[in-house]
Design a protein around this motif. Structure first.
Motif, PDB file in Angstrom:
ATOM      1  N   GLU A 102      -9.937   5.275   1.988  1.00 25.57           N
ATOM      2  CA  GLU A 102     -10.698   4.066   1.162  1.00 25.57           C
ATOM      3  C   GLU A 102      -9.672   3.352   0.546  1.00 25.57           C
ATOM      4  O   GLU A 102      -9.450   1.959   0.564  1.00 25.57           O
ATOM      5  N   ASP A 103      -8.652   3.980  -0.009  1.00 23.44           N
ATOM      6  CA  ASP A 103      -7.430   3.383  -0.612  1.00 23.44           C
ATOM      7  C   ASP A 103      -6.595   2.361   0.517  1.00 23.44           C
ATOM      8  O   ASP A 103      -6.322   1.648   0.216  1.00 23.44           O
ATOM      9  N   SER A 152      -5.260  -2.692   3.054  1.00 22.31           N
ATOM     10  CA  SER A 152      -4.994  -3.319   4.391  1.00 22.31           C
ATOM     11  C   SER A 152      -5.694  -4.690   4.069  1.00 22.31           C
ATOM     12  O   SER A 152      -5.321  -5.718   4.965  1.00 22.31           O
ATOM     13  N   GLU A 153      -6.539  -5.156   3.243  1.00 22.24           N
ATOM     14  CA  GLU A 153      -7.448  -6.462   3.320  1.00 22.24           C
ATOM     15  C   GLU A 153      -6.326  -7.668   3.283  1.00 22.24           C
ATOM     16  O   GLU A 153      -6.416  -8.636   3.873  1.00 22.24           O
ATOM     17  N   GLY A 206      -5.741   2.782  12.202  1.00 23.08           N
ATOM     18  CA  GLY A 206      -4.893   3.311  10.961  1.00 23.08           C
ATOM     19  C   GLY A 206      -5.726   4.400  10.202  1.00 23.08           C
ATOM     20  O   GLY A 206      -7.005   4.319  10.164  1.00 23.08           O
ATOM     21  N   LEU A 207      -5.320   5.550  10.021  1.00 27.31           N
ATOM     22  CA  LEU A 207      -5.936   6.666   9.314  1.00 27.31           C
ATOM     23  C   LEU A 207      -5.128   7.238   8.195  1.00 27.31           C
ATOM     24  O   LEU A 207      -3.969   7.187   8.272  1.00 27.31           O
ATOM     25  N   VAL A 208      -5.650   8.162   7.305  1.00 24.75           N
ATOM     26  CA  VAL A 208      -5.281   9.033   6.476  1.00 24.75           C
ATOM     27  C   VAL A 208      -5.512  10.328   6.574  1.00 24.75           C
ATOM     28  O   VAL A 208      -6.641  10.862   7.022  1.00 24.75           O
ATOM     29  N   ALA A 209      -4.379  11.252   6.692  1.00 24.31           N
ATOM     30  CA  ALA A 209      -4.946  12.748   6.919  1.00 24.31           C
ATOM     31  C   ALA A 209      -3.568  13.657   6.363  1.00 24.31           C
ATOM     32  O   ALA A 209      -2.232  13.269   6.425  1.00 24.31           O
ATOM     33  N   ASP A 210      -4.101  14.644   5.628  1.00 24.91           N
ATOM     34  CA  ASP A 210      -3.068  15.458   5.280  1.00 24.91           C
ATOM     35  C   ASP A 210      -1.805  15.071   4.288  1.00 24.91           C
ATOM     36  O   ASP A 210      -0.659  15.435   4.728  1.00 24.91           O
ATOM     37  N   GLY A 211      -2.082  14.055   3.652  1.00 25.56           N
ATOM     38  CA  GLY A 211      -0.935  13.331   2.896  1.00 25.56           C
ATOM     39  C   GLY A 211      -0.259  12.616   3.742  1.00 25.56           C
ATOM     40  O   GLY A 211       1.152  12.196   3.338  1.00 25.56           O
ATOM     41  N   TRP A 212      -0.428  12.131   4.825  1.00 28.27           N
ATOM     42  CA  TRP A 212       0.184  10.955   5.523  1.00 28.27           C
ATOM     43  C   TRP A 212      -0.781   9.863   5.679  1.00 28.27           C
ATOM     44  O   TRP A 212      -2.137   9.942   5.997  1.00 28.27           O
ATOM     45  N   THR A 213      -0.247   8.809   6.062  1.00 28.71           N
ATOM     46  CA  THR A 213      -0.891   7.662   6.759  1.00 28.71           C
ATOM     47  C   THR A 213      -0.415   7.641   8.089  1.00 28.71           C
ATOM     48  O   THR A 213       0.783   7.508   8.316  1.00 28.71           O
ATOM     49  N   TYR A 214      -1.110   7.214   9.039  1.00 34.96           N
ATOM     50  CA  TYR A 214      -0.627   6.885  10.484  1.00 34.96           C
ATOM     51  C   TYR A 214      -1.191   5.798  11.171  1.00 34.96           C
ATOM     52  O   TYR A 214      -2.587   5.584  10.614  1.00 34.96           O
ATOM     53  N   VAL A 215      -0.403   5.045  11.754  1.00 36.44           N
ATOM     54  CA  VAL A 215      -0.654   3.701  12.449  1.00 36.44           C
ATOM     55  C   VAL A 215      -0.413   3.905  13.902  1.00 36.44           C
ATOM     56  O   VAL A 215       0.874   4.150  14.112  1.00 36.44           O
ATOM     57  N   ILE A 216      -1.318   3.890  14.853  1.00 31.47           N
ATOM     58  CA  ILE A 216      -1.230   4.146  16.235  1.00 31.47           C
ATOM     59  C   ILE A 216      -1.292   2.832  16.796  1.00 31.47           C
ATOM     60  O   ILE A 216      -2.447   2.243  16.637  1.00 31.47           O
TER      61      ILE A 216
END
Length: 229
Positions: A136-137, A142-143, A192-202
């Motif tokens: 959510e953050d 990203s807005e 874009g996603l958040v997991a395990d203390g990381w942000t990932y953009v694929i």
């Protein structure tokens, strides 16, 4: 042009990648992470090879024939990056982040079957964030970036989707930028996603006329994305 990756096509490809990733929140929170490492091949199943980047805690499969690079290798052509930022000043703030040995871009994979002077590709940006940083953050931050995209893209669409790796923001659009005095366009699919203390953009990019042809490969690849590796 078809059949192989040439110096000229790679130069155009890497500039296009630089432009595409600069259009996304993945580089708006630039922070140097661990030094880049070469992606580790973990095995091939049904024509797709899985690559892991342990220092960034993720893995993803791409078509077996694709070649992989680190950002440092990909963006070593500083003259091309300089030209990109001269012709597109809005990208200047991202130039050093792309070529830094600790670039947040941790995986680049390209299809060596170059067509139209462009190599279809995938890349992954990974940055560590506080443990309490949520999806959510990420979506809230990203807005502003999404509004900025409107001036450099056409056909922008955004939605929330569920991936095996978790909830993600999915964007599709055609990105536009100038290189060698010509306007270039690339069809872009980003998650874009958040997991395990990381942000990932694929990010997946190809020529607009090839988007339908690569759709299944892109969907299979994002479906393989896994964290915690």
């Amino acid at each position: 042009m078809a059949g192989g990756v040439t110096t000229n096509s790679l130069r155009w490809f890497f500039v296009a990648v630089a432009a595409a990733v600069a259009l996304w929140i993945g580089l708006s929170r630039v922070a140097a992470g661990p030094p880049n490492e070469h992606p580790e091949a973990r095995g091939t199943v049904a024509g797709f090879t899985t690559y892991a980047v342990p220092s960034a805690e993720f893995s993803m499969a791409v078509p077996q024939a694709w070649r992989t690079f680190t950002a440092e290798e990909a963006f070593s052509d500083t003259a091309a990056l300089d030209q990109l930022t001269r012709e597109n000043p809005e990208f200047a703030q991202f130039r050093d982040a792309l070529s830094d040995p600790r670039s947040p871009m941790k995986l680049i994979a390209i299809d060596p079957n170059v067509r139209g002077g462009f190599a279809t590709n995938a890349n992954v940006i990974a940055q560590d964030v506080p443990d309490d940083f949520s999806f959510e953050d990420f979506a809230r931050e990203s807005e502003a970036e999404l509004r900025a995209l409107e001036g450099m893209t056409t056909g922008l669409q955004s939605k929330i989707v569920d991936l095996p790796a978790g909830k993600a923001q999915r964007l599709t659009y055609e990105g536009h930028f100038t290189f060698s005095g010509q306007e270039r366009s690339i069809a872009t699919l980003q998650y874009g996603l958040v997991a395990d203390g990381w942000t990932y953009v694929i990010t997946f990019t190809t020529l607009p006329e090839l988007a339908d042809e690569y759709e299944n490969d892109f969907e299979r690849s994002i479906g393989s994305f896994s964290t915690g590796d």
